[in-house]
Design an enzyme around this catalytic site. Structure first.
Site, PDB file in Angstrom:
ATOM      1  N   GLU A  86     -31.079 -23.922 -21.157  1.00 40.56           N
ATOM      2  CA  GLU A  86     -32.105 -23.752 -20.698  1.00 40.56           C
ATOM      3  C   GLU A  86     -32.957 -25.201 -21.625  1.00 40.56           C
ATOM      4  O   GLU A  86     -32.043 -25.780 -22.179  1.00 40.56           O
ATOM      5  CB  GLU A  86     -32.818 -23.167 -22.146  1.00 40.56           C
ATOM      6  CG  GLU A  86     -32.011 -22.532 -23.843  1.00 40.56           C
ATOM      7  CD  GLU A  86     -32.568 -21.608 -24.577  1.00 40.56           C
ATOM      8  OE1 GLU A  86     -30.962 -21.626 -24.651  1.00 40.56           O
ATOM      9  OE2 GLU A  86     -33.050 -21.651 -25.124  1.00 40.56           O
ATOM     10  N   LYS A 108     -35.432 -27.619 -23.603  1.00 36.12           N
ATOM     11  CA  LYS A 108     -35.812 -27.460 -25.241  1.00 36.12           C
ATOM     12  C   LYS A 108     -36.667 -28.231 -25.148  1.00 36.12           C
ATOM     13  O   LYS A 108     -38.132 -29.155 -24.483  1.00 36.12           O
ATOM     14  CB  LYS A 108     -34.844 -29.349 -24.980  1.00 36.12           C
ATOM     15  CG  LYS A 108     -35.560 -29.589 -26.525  1.00 36.12           C
ATOM     16  CD  LYS A 108     -34.320 -30.111 -27.540  1.00 36.12           C
ATOM     17  CE  LYS A 108     -34.394 -30.367 -28.704  1.00 36.12           C
ATOM     18  NZ  LYS A 108     -35.531 -30.604 -29.247  1.00 36.12           N
TER      19      LYS A 108
HETATM   20  S1  IVH Z   1     -31.975 -23.366 -30.585  1.00 42.62           S
HETATM   21  C1  IVH Z   1     -29.409 -24.363 -34.501  1.00 42.62           C
HETATM   22  N1  IVH Z   1     -33.317 -24.006 -28.181  1.00 42.62           N
HETATM   23  O1  IVH Z   1     -34.947 -28.153 -31.352  1.00 42.62           O
HETATM   24  C2  IVH Z   1     -30.915 -24.160 -34.207  1.00 42.62           C
HETATM   25  N2  IVH Z   1     -34.185 -25.266 -30.074  1.00 42.62           N
HETATM   26  O2  IVH Z   1     -33.999 -29.971 -31.915  1.00 42.62           O
HETATM   27  C3  IVH Z   1     -31.030 -23.794 -32.560  1.00 42.62           C
HETATM   28  N3  IVH Z   1     -35.847 -26.431 -29.906  1.00 42.62           N
HETATM   29  O3  IVH Z   1     -36.110 -27.188 -33.932  1.00 42.62           O
HETATM   30  C4  IVH Z   1     -31.794 -24.194 -32.019  1.00 42.62           C
HETATM   31  N4  IVH Z   1     -36.229 -26.121 -27.838  1.00 42.62           N
HETATM   32  O4  IVH Z   1     -37.262 -25.969 -32.520  1.00 42.62           O
HETATM   33  C5  IVH Z   1     -33.008 -24.570 -29.347  1.00 42.62           C
HETATM   34  N5  IVH Z   1     -34.984 -24.205 -26.205  1.00 42.62           N
HETATM   35  C6  IVH Z   1     -34.055 -24.381 -27.224  1.00 42.62           C
HETATM   36  C7  IVH Z   1     -34.849 -25.349 -28.492  1.00 42.62           C
HETATM   37  C8  IVH Z   1     -35.440 -25.600 -29.198  1.00 42.62           C
HETATM   38  C9  IVH Z   1     -37.151 -26.576 -28.615  1.00 42.62           C
HETATM   39  C10 IVH Z   1     -36.458 -27.199 -30.787  1.00 42.62           C
HETATM   40  C11 IVH Z   1     -36.136 -25.760 -31.848  1.00 42.62           C
HETATM   41  C12 IVH Z   1     -35.005 -27.039 -32.953  1.00 42.62           C
HETATM   42  C13 IVH Z   1     -35.759 -28.287 -32.084  1.00 42.62           C
HETATM   43  C14 IVH Z   1     -33.617 -28.799 -32.536  1.00 42.62           C
END
Ligand code: IVH
Length: 714
Positions: free
Chosen positions: A123, A125
C-alpha cells in the site's frame, strides 16, 4: 566518505557523535517546528550511515541513539497523551535486494518451509502525520499524534473538526484505536498557501508541513478551516481481534467508516511486491495525496504477532522508499529551444545530478515570466525536481549563495535558429501579451521545420517505425529530408542513386543515425526495414494525416473531429480554403463542429492560406492517400454523451481504433481520468489511470464489457 569497515574506532566515535547531533537537529526541525532543514533522502542517508557504524562498532552504540527511539519528545503546547500501544516507525528498504532481504528475514524468523506461502500486503506510504484515534463504545474519545512513539500530543479538539474522521462509529468494539495519516491534498495545499500569502503569513514548505501545522493549531477553529483529510492504515489497541489478516482488518476498518487506500494489494514474493511498487509509483502523480514509498506488511496477523518488534520498528513491515525527487545543482546555462510552432522555450542546462534515480542535466524553465518570478540566474545553485514522467523543473534558486554581479536573465529578441524577430503576441480577446515568445520566421525557420518533421513521423501522427527524432535531425541536416513528401521519396531516391543512405551508421536499435556528422556505412536490412515501414504508411487514416501536418492548435483530438466531419482530405482542404472568408458559410460550418472553436479554426485556415504549405501538401499527396473517414453515427448509442478514457493494451483493436469508434458513437474520448469521467476502459497492464479511476470511483470496464456495451451499435 570512507567505507564504514575502514574507519578507526576514533573516527567511528566522532562520526557517530556528529551524526546523532545532525539527526537530532533534523528531528527537532521536523517534528517540533514543522519546518524540515534537510531533505528526506539526506535524512535517510544519515540514519543509514549511523546504523552501519553502530553495527560495525556495537560498543559505541549510545542508549539515546536515534536508532532506538522514534521521532522526538512532544512539543509542550499540547497536553501529553500516552499510547496504550506504542506507535512505531518503519524500517526502510531502498531497492529490490532490501525487499528480498526483508522477506528472507521474515521467513527465517517464522521458520517457514520453502513450500509454505507468505502473503504480504502492499500500500502507499502516505506522506502525512500519524494520528491515533481512540473509540470507546463507538465514541471518539481522543486523538493523539505519535510524539516519541510512547507519548504523543493530545489533539482531540482539533481532530473533532476533521470531516473524514467519524466522531461516532458502531459500538461493536468496546475499544478500537484506529491509526492512520492526516494529510492535505497538494491542490488544497496550494490554495492554502495562496490564502496565507495574501494574509501576509508565511506559506508552508509542503503539504505534509501544512497538515502538521494545521493539526497542531492551538485554536481548533483554525484547524476546522483547514482542508485536512485522513487515511486509516492500521490500528492500536482493540478489545477483540478485527480479523485474521491485515487485508481483511483494513476492509473491516473501511466498512466501519474510515477512508482506506484503494491501492491495497496482496502479493506473494518479491516480484509481486515490486510490481505493486511499480503500480503505486506510476499512480503517484495522479493521486490526491503525497506519498513517499510503499509499505509492505505480513498479511497474517498471527505471524505479525510472532514477529513482534525490534527497537523502533515492527519486524513484520517495511517501507520501500521512492528515490529522492529533488536535488541541488548548478544552473550552468540557459538555452533556447524552438518548437514546431515557433515557441521559444528556455531550457536549463544543469550540472548533471541524480534526481529520483535518474541523471538530469536539462530542465524546463517554461517561459520568461516564470524565470522572472522565480528570479533564476545563470550560475545559481538551484533545486531541481522530478515528479513521475514529467520533464524536470527548477523549483527555486538559492539566492543567498548567488555570486555578486549575476544578471537577471533576458530572453533573446530574435530566434536563435533563423534570426527572425521573436515576439510575444497579444491575445486579441484579452488584450494581454501571450506568456510565450514566438519566432516569426514561419517556414524559413529551420528549427520549426525540423520539429514539424519530427512530429510528422511521430507515434501519434504517421507513426513511422525506425524514423525517430535522431534520424530526422540527421537527415534534415544534410538536406535528405526537408519536407514531409521527402520521407516518401526516400526509396526512389536511394534506388536512383540520388542519395546514399548506406553512409549512415547503424545504431544499437537498428535504426539509422549520424555519427558525429561523419556518415558511415549501415546494413541493407535496416534500410529495407525502413522503406517497408514508410510504405506501410502510404494510406494513413485521415485523422492521423491531418494531425501529422502539424497545424497550429490542431492536435490528435481536433484532427479526429475534422476527419469525422469532412471525411475526405479534399473536403477539409476546400472548406478551410473557402473559410478564409470569415463571413462564409464554410467558416460557420467549421465553428459548428462540436469541439472546434475560433482558435482551432484559425489554425487550420491559416495553414491553407500559406502557399508554401499547400505546395508541400500537394507534393505529399502525390505520395500518400489518406483514407476516407467514417461518417459519425447519428443514432443514439448507449455511450453517446459519455466521457470515456482508454488505457492499457487492448486485445482486439488498437487504442486509436477504439477511440475513433467511441467517438463515432458519440462518446467524448479524453486522455485523463477525472471526476467527470463516466467509464475507464482498461486493457492489459493499465497503470496510473486505473488507480486514479479507482480512487475517484469511476466505473472501470474491461475491453469485453466495453464491447458488450456498444455491441449493437457497431
Ligand atoms: S504502517 C508500526 N502504513 O509512516 C508502524 N504506516 O515511518 C506501522 N505511514 O509512523 C505503520 N503510510 O505514520 C503504515 N500505509 C502506511 C503508512 C504508514 C504512512 C507512516 C506511519 C508511520 C510512519 C513510519
Amino acid at each position: 566518505m570512507k567505507p564504514v569497515k575502514n574507519l578507526t574506532p576514533e573516527e567511528a566515535q566522532s562520526e557517530l557523535d556528529a551524526l546523532i547531533h545532525q539527526i537530532n537537529a533534523a528531528d527537532a526541525a521536523y517534528y517540533q517546528d514543522d519546518a524540515p532543514v534537510i531533505s528526506d533522502a539526506a535524512y535517510d542517508s544519515l540514519r543509514r550511515r549511523l546504523a552501519l557504524i553502530e553495527r560495525a562498532f556495537p560498543k559505541l552504540k549510545r542508549a539515546d541513539s536515534p536508532t532506538v527511539r522514534v521521532g522526538t519528545t512532544p512539543s509542550t503546547a499540547f497536553e501529553k497523551l500516552g499510547h496504550s500501544q506504542a506507535m512505531l516507525s518503519l524500517d526502510n528498504a531502498f531497492d529490490r535486494t532490501d525487499v528480498a532481504d526483508f522477506i528472507a528475514r521474515v521467513r527465517r524468523f517464522l521458520k517457514l518451509e520453502e513450500e509454505e506461502a507468505l502473503e504480504l500486503t502492499s500500500e502507499p506510504k502516505i506522506d502525512g502525520l500519524s494520528l491515533s484515534l481512540r473509540y470507546e463504545k463507538g465514541v471518539l474519545k481522543s486523538g493523539a499524534t505519535r510524539g516519541d512513539g510512547r507519548v504523543g500530543e493530545n489533539v482531540t479538539a482539533n481532530v473533532l473538526t476533521i470531516q473524514d474522521i467519524p466522531k461516532e462509529i458502531s459500538p461493536e468494539f468496546d475499544i478500537l484505536e484506529v491509526r492512520g495519516e492526516v494529510y492535505m491534498s497538494p491542490a488544497d495545499f496550494q490554495r492554502l498557501n495562496e490564502t496565507l500569502s495574501s494574509m501576509g503569513e508565511s506559506p508552508a514548505a509542503n503539504p505534509r508541513n501544512a497538515a502538521a501545522g494545521s493539526l497542531r493549531q492551538i485554536d481548533p477553529a483554525i484547524t476546522a478551516s483547514r482542508p485536512l483529510r485522513f487515511f486509516a492504515h492500521g490500528w492500536g489497541e482493540v478489545s477483540e481481534p478485527l480479523a485474521e489478516t491485515c487485508f481483511e482488518a483494513m476492509r473491516r476498518i473501511e466498512s466501519i467508516g474510515f477512508a482506506v487506500t484503494p491501492l491495497l494489494r496482496i502479493g506473494l514474493g518479491v516480484d509481486d511486491l515490486i510490481s505493486a511498487y511499480d503500480e503505486i509509483e506510476t499512480a503517484r502523480a495522479s493521486l490526491e495525496y503525497d506519498i513517499d514509498g510503499v509499505v509492505y506488511k505480513v498479511n497474517r496477523l498471527d505471524y505479525q504477532k510472532r514477529l513482534g518488534f525490534v527497537a523502533r520498528s515492527p519486524r513484520w513491515a517495511i517501507a520501500h522508499k521512492f528515490p529522492a525527487e529533488q536535488a541541488t545543482t548548478i544552473l550552468e546555462d540557459i538555452d533556447i529551444q524552438v518548437g514546431r510552432t515557433g515557441a521559444l522555450t528556455p531550457v536549463a542546462r544543469l550540472r548533471p545530478v541524480t534526481v529520483g534515480g535518474v541523471v538530469v542535466s536539462n530542465a524546463t524553465l517554461h517561459n520568461e515570466d516564470e524565470i522572472d518570478r522565480k528570479d533564476i540566474r545563470i550560475g545559481d545553485e538551484v533545486v531541481v525536481q522530478r515528479a513521475g514522467d514529467v520533464i524536470p523543473q527548477i523549483v527555486e534558486a538559492h539566492k543567498e549563495k548567488r555570486r555578486r554581479g549575476a544578471k537577471r536573465y533576458r530572453m533573446p529578441d530574435v530566434c536563435p535558429a533563423c534570426g527572425s524577430a521573436a515576439v510575444r503576441e497579444v491575445n486579441p480577446k484579452t488584450g494581454k501579451k501571450d506568456v510565450v515568445k514566438r519566432c516569426t520566421g514561419g517556414l524559413i525557420c529551420p528549427a520549426q521545420a525540423v520539429e514539424r518533421l519530427k512530429h510528422f513521423v511521430s507515434r501519434k501522427a504517421l507513426d513511422i517505425d525506425g524514423l525517430g527524432e535522431k534520424q530526422i535531425a540527421a537527415l534534415f541536416e544534410d538536406n535528405t529530408i526537408r519536407e514531409p513528401a521527402d520521407v516518401f521519396t526516400l526509396r526512389a531516391r536511394q534506388e536512383s542513386g540520388e542519395i546514399d543512405l548506406y553512409t549512415y551508421k547503424k545504431t544499437s536499435d537498428g535504426d539509422i543515425a549520424m555519427k558525429d556528422g561523419s556518415p558511415v556505412a549501415t546494413n541493407k536490412k535496416s534500410i529495407s526495414n525502413l522503406f517497408a515501414a514508410i510504405d506501410a504508411r502510404r494510406e494513413p487514416t485521415l485523422d492521423r494525416f491531418i494531425n501529422a501536418l502539424g497545424m497550429r492548435h490542431v492536435g490528435e483530438t481536433t484532427a479526429r473531429l475534422f476527419a469525422a466531419h469532412f471525411q475526405t482530405f479534399e473536403a477539409f482542404a476546400k472548406a478551410a480554403d473557402t473559410a478564409q472568408d470569415l463571413e462564409s458559410d464554410a467558416y460557420k460550418d467549421f465553428l459548428a463542429i462540436d469541439g472546434v472553436g475560433e482558435l482551432v479554426a484559425a489554425g487550420a485556415i491559416q495553414f491553407f492560406r500559406e502557399p508554401h504549405n499547400r505546395e508541400a501538401v500537394d507534393r505529399l499527396l502525390a505520395e500518400v492517400s489518406p483514407t476516407r473517414a467514417e461518417a459519425p453515427s447519428t443514432a443514439e448509442s448507449p455511450v453517446s454523451g459519455k466521457t470515456v478514457v482508454f488505457t492499457g493494451t487492448l486485445e482486439t483493436m488498437t487504442r486509436d481504433e477504439a477511440k475513433a469508434q467511441a467517438g463515432s458513437l458519440g462518446a467524448k474520448v479524453v486522455g485523463s481520468v477525472s471526476a467527470k469521467t463516466d467509464y475507464l476502459i482498461a486493457g492489459a497492464s493499465a497503470g496510473s489511470k486505473r488507480a486514479k479511476a479507482e480512487a475517484l470511483g469511476v466505473e472501470i470496464l474491461t475491453e469485453t464489457e466495453w464491447r458488450a456495451l456498444i455491441d449493437d451499435h457497431r
